[in-house]
Design an enzyme around this catalytic site. Structure first.
Site, short mmCIF file in Angstrom:
data_model
loop_
_atom_site.label_atom_id
_atom_site.label_comp_id
_atom_site.label_asym_id
_atom_site.label_seq_id
_atom_site.Cartn_x
_atom_site.Cartn_y
_atom_site.Cartn_z
N HIS A 1 -1.62 3.21 -4.46
CA HIS A 1 -2.10 2.26 -3.45
C HIS A 1 -3.10 2.87 -2.45
O HIS A 1 -4.27 2.54 -2.44
CB HIS A 1 -0.90 1.69 -2.67
CG HIS A 1 0.17 1.08 -3.52
ND1 HIS A 1 0.02 -0.10 -4.21
CD2 HIS A 1 1.43 1.51 -3.79
CE1 HIS A 1 1.14 -0.38 -4.85
NE2 HIS A 1 2.02 0.57 -4.63
O1 RIB Z 1 2.90 -1.55 -0.64
C1 RIB Z 1 2.35 -0.26 -0.74
C2 RIB Z 1 2.19 0.34 0.62
O2 RIB Z 1 3.47 0.47 1.23
C3 RIB Z 1 1.61 1.76 0.57
O3 RIB Z 1 0.87 1.99 1.75
C4 RIB Z 1 2.84 2.63 0.54
O4 RIB Z 1 2.60 3.92 1.11
C5 RIB Z 1 3.76 1.85 1.44
O5 RIB Z 1 3.44 2.19 2.79
#
Ligand code: RIB
Ligand code: CA
Length: 318
Positions: free
Chosen positions: A247
């Site tokens: 992500h």
């Molecule tokens: O949904 C993914 C996000 O949530 C990313 O930033 C991960 O690190 C968590 O913070």
């Protein structure tokens, strides 16, 4: 890139988390393009204290203990803190055995750092790269509304629409943890680029890609391999895909090479009332509401190009 092109000034707001850590490493491995002014921790994946400690571990792993790290908000604006140890482990950075940091946190509160830095630099020269809940950014905007027109852009990981949610059927974790903060930020008028689950779920750390990172042979490559090999367990068992979504590094990759991604300027509005859909990013992708367009919504990207960039940059680190 010519030597006369100045590096982009960025502040990273983060809740490390293994994917946050990889994003921070990618940024610190790119000093010609990115001038990381500071890192601000926020409560999210795990507690603020642990997230801040993890940020210190990461700058030391990168050999950049000169980067100032601040602790920001200890909890969301209104709701109780929801954390994600089930994904990231008890420390939030399980996987590699990184030493306890010797670098100290800055004494100033992270929200004050964001406000003061934006007021001290020329307007329109700082990009906020947010990798966690938006609590710090929202509080900065509430404390000092005059910073809004001074922010060049907010590039954020958060949200999801076609892909649904990852912490509830409809909400993505960063938004779900602090939907009120997300609402403040998305209504601020600041230019926003969003890297939602619709994008990040196509950026998968397949075994081959993880092996290429491990094969770099340096400390950073080994640590990233250990981080992602730990955090992937949850997603692999949930989605059954051949690799877990990566992500937060999408935020930094977008700032470095926006041409890797495609997006559309649309309206995104946050659900802050219904417990059933709390934290949902209602993305008007087809323009049916007439609501003002407030987000460049990234829906797809060049995954091979992303991992080529990530692997090449990680190789520049110790
Ligand atoms: O949904 C993914 C996000 O949530 C990313 O930033 C991960 O690190 C968590 O913070
Ligand atoms: Ca994060």
């Amino acid at each position: 890139m010519g030597a006369d092109v100045l590096a982009q000034k960025i502040i990273i707001d983060t809740d490390p988390g293994q994917d946050d850590a990889v994003a921070i490493l990618l940024a610190l491995a790119s000093p010609a393009e990115l001038d990381v002014l500071g890192i601000v921790a926020v409560a999210g994946n795990v507690s603020l204290e642990q997230n801040a400690r993890n940020a210190l571990k990461v700058i030391e792993l990168a050999g950049r203990s000169d980067i100032p790290v601040y602790a920001g908000s200890v909890r969301p604006i209104r709701r109780h803190l929801v954390t994600a140890e089930h994904v990231h482990g008890e420390t939030g950075l399980d996987g590699p055995d990184l030493p306890m940091p010797t670098t100290k946190l800055q004494a100033k509160h992270g929200v004050d750092y964001i406000v003061e830095t934006l007021l001290a630099h020329d307007a329109g020269t700082i990009t906020l790269c947010t990798l966690g809940p938006l609590t710090n950014i929202a509080l900065a905007l509430i404390k000092a509304p005059e910073i809004a027109p001074r922010i060049k852009e907010i590039v954020m990981m958060g949200g999801g629409y076609f892909e649904g949610g990852n912490i509830t059927p409809v909400a993505e974790f960063n938004i779900y943890v602090d939907p009120d903060a997300a609402d403040v930020v998305l209504r601020s008028g600041v230019p926003i680029t969003m890297a939602p689950l619709d994008l990040t779920h196509t950026i998968l750390s397949t075994p081959e890609r993880l092996e290429r990172i491990k094969a770099i042979g340096n400390k950073a490559g080994a640590a990233v391999h250990a981080m992602l090999s730990f955090s992937e367990r949850f997603d692999l068992s949930k989605y059954g895909s051949r690799g877990a979504p990566l992500h937060d590094p999408c935020v930094i990759a977008y700032v470095l090479k926006p041409e890797l991604f495609e997006g559309r300027h649309i309206n995104v509005t946050i659900e802050c009332a219904s417990e059933l859909t709390m934290g949902m990013t209602v993305a008007d992708y087809w323009g049916v509401t007439g609501r003002s367009k407030n987000v460049t919504y990234l829906r797809s990207g060049d995954a091979d190009g992303f991992y080529q960039l990530l692997t090449e940059r990680l190789a520049r680190l110790p």
